[in-house]
Design an enzyme around this catalytic site. Structure first.
Site, PDB file in Angstrom:
ATOM      1  N   SER A   1     -44.348 -73.614  76.096  1.00  0.00           N
ATOM      2  CA  SER A   1     -45.211 -73.693  75.591  1.00  0.00           C
ATOM      3  C   SER A   1     -46.597 -74.468  76.450  1.00  0.00           C
ATOM      4  O   SER A   1     -45.870 -74.359  76.932  1.00  0.00           O
ATOM      5  CB  SER A   1     -46.032 -73.438  73.565  1.00  0.00           C
ATOM      6  OG  SER A   1     -47.311 -72.830  74.217  1.00  0.00           O
TER       7      SER A   1
ATOM      8  N   ASP B   1     -44.146 -62.154  70.694  1.00  0.00           N
ATOM      9  CA  ASP B   1     -44.593 -63.081  70.651  1.00  0.00           C
ATOM     10  C   ASP B   1     -46.368 -62.954  70.828  1.00  0.00           C
ATOM     11  O   ASP B   1     -47.112 -61.559  71.574  1.00  0.00           O
ATOM     12  CB  ASP B   1     -44.300 -64.236  72.270  1.00  0.00           C
ATOM     13  CG  ASP B   1     -44.978 -65.755  72.672  1.00  0.00           C
ATOM     14  OD1 ASP B   1     -46.301 -65.986  71.730  1.00  0.00           O
ATOM     15  OD2 ASP B   1     -44.836 -66.757  72.769  1.00  0.00           O
TER      16      ASP B   1
ATOM     17  N   HIS C   1     -43.099 -66.823  68.934  1.00  0.00           N
ATOM     18  CA  HIS C   1     -43.766 -67.868  70.158  1.00  0.00           C
ATOM     19  C   HIS C   1     -42.907 -69.378  69.214  1.00  0.00           C
ATOM     20  O   HIS C   1     -43.356 -70.142  70.485  1.00  0.00           O
ATOM     21  CB  HIS C   1     -45.033 -68.245  69.732  1.00  0.00           C
ATOM     22  CG  HIS C   1     -45.722 -69.239  71.183  1.00  0.00           C
ATOM     23  ND1 HIS C   1     -45.688 -69.109  72.244  1.00  0.00           N
ATOM     24  CD2 HIS C   1     -46.323 -70.149  71.042  1.00  0.00           C
ATOM     25  CE1 HIS C   1     -45.980 -69.803  73.507  1.00  0.00           C
ATOM     26  NE2 HIS C   1     -46.769 -70.414  71.777  1.00  0.00           N
TER      27      HIS C   1
END
Length: 349
Positions: free
Chosen positions: A173, A300, A328
């Site tokens: 991320s 996601d 995610h």
């Protein structure tokens, strides 16, 4: 270098019946043992998180120990994350075996507990790090205003490497921005950089810009978001943000096991806002020459597959890998697939 797209097929662990009754029982016992080992890993990680929440025990700098491992023994025949299939003994041919795992926004080194265990069992040397103001770091997230400060524990790890030592960086991320920052500063120490549903930013781009489709423009977010934190007072600029739990569950963990969601709910911390709003300066001579790989998560909701596809298309990583059925957080929702991909990238010559 052109893109190399590899689609990962969804596979579930299954115990197949056999004419040999005793063999079937042995497989069943083995499977129960593997499930028990994973449960033990989770209990230890959860215990650490509870200890953190209750006693506020946070330690500055990097967290380079593994979280909740049952063994450092290397497995070559029955890796717990390989669906009981024989795992090729590939690590002996690798020149770079150390991986530094960099967490994303709100997370900490604790989120990699399954990945650390599986990589060590495969003979690799994973190292986890708590970015400043995250995990067990003592720093107040509201005091972290720059990407340099946020990435400091990672930079210190790279600075302390032996002169000829190289590592593989893995960023999840917004941790991808820290990986890009490190790649610009230490290209000679980074063998490969792996971005897992991550902010693979371009020169002059902010990590926040990658999430613009989900969160709205930066200006609108700063004016209207109910998740902003004003650590220096309401009359001062926002210093961080933190999603409320229900929103976080639906955004990050739509495919993750309940026990890992519970672990995250008591472990995640506020996200420093300054580093997310900082434009990165990346050069073609340093960052541009790094070997970069991207891992897309196809279920996601925090960073949509379309956005991830756009990132891969615009930034031209050497290889693109896809994980079906992952939210995610593939280290929770699809740890086996993530493990296989990391092994495969590590072995690419």
């Amino acid at each position: 270098m052109g893109n190399r797209v590899i689609c990962m097929k969804k596979k579930d662990v299954a115990i197949r019946s056999s004419g040999d009754g005793s063999r079937s029982k042995r497989v069943s016992r083995s499977q129960r043992k593997l499930l028990g080992d994973e449960e033990m890993l989770h209990r230890r990680a959860l215990s650490m998180a509870i200890h953190q929440a209750q006693l506020s025990q946070r330690f500055d700098g990097s967290m380079s120990r593994r979280v909740g491992s049952t063994s450092s023994r290397r497995q070559t025949l029955s890796d717990p994350f390989s669906n009981n299939k024989q795992v090729p003994d590939i690590v002996d041919s690798l020149t770079v075996k150390k991986l530094i795992l960099v967490h994303g926004e709100g997370f900490g080194a604790w989120c990699w507990y399954k990945t650390v265990a599986s990589l060590e069992e495969s003979g690799l040397s994973p190292v986890t790090v708590d970015l400043t103001g995250c995990g067990f770091s003592m720093a107040d997230a509201n005091s972290v205003s720059t990407l340099e400060e946020y990435s400091k524990p990672l930079i210190l790890l790279l600075q302390n490497l032996h002169e000829e030592e190289k590592v593989i960086l893995v960023g999840h991320s917004t941790g991808g921005a820290c990986v890009s920052y490190a790649l610009e500063r230490f290209p000679e120490k980074i063998s490969k950089a792996i971005f897992i549903c991550a902010t693979m930013v371009s020169d002059g781009q902010r990590p926040f810009d990658i999430f613009a489709d989900q969160l709205g423009s930066a200006e609108r977010f700063m004016k209207e978001s109910q998740f902003l934190i004003h650590g220096n007072g309401k009359d001062k600029p926002a210093t961080g943000f933190m999603f409320e739990k229900q929103h976080m569950k639906s955004l990050y963990f739509n495919q993750s096991p309940n026990k890992d969601i519970a672990l995250s709910m008591i472990s995640m911390r506020a996200v420093p806002l300054g580093p997310m709003m900082e434009k990165l300066s990346l050069s073609a001579e340093r960052y541009g020459k790094g070997r970069r790989f991207y891992v897309q998560t196809l279920d996601d909701l925090a960073l949509s597959p379309d956005v991830q596809e756009k990132l891969a298309r615009e930034n031209s990583p050497e290889g693109v890998f896809k994980i079906k059925g992952s939210d995610h957080c593939p280290f929770f929702s699809k740890p086996q697939s993530l493990h296989k991909i990391l092994l495969e990238i590590a072995h690419i010559p």
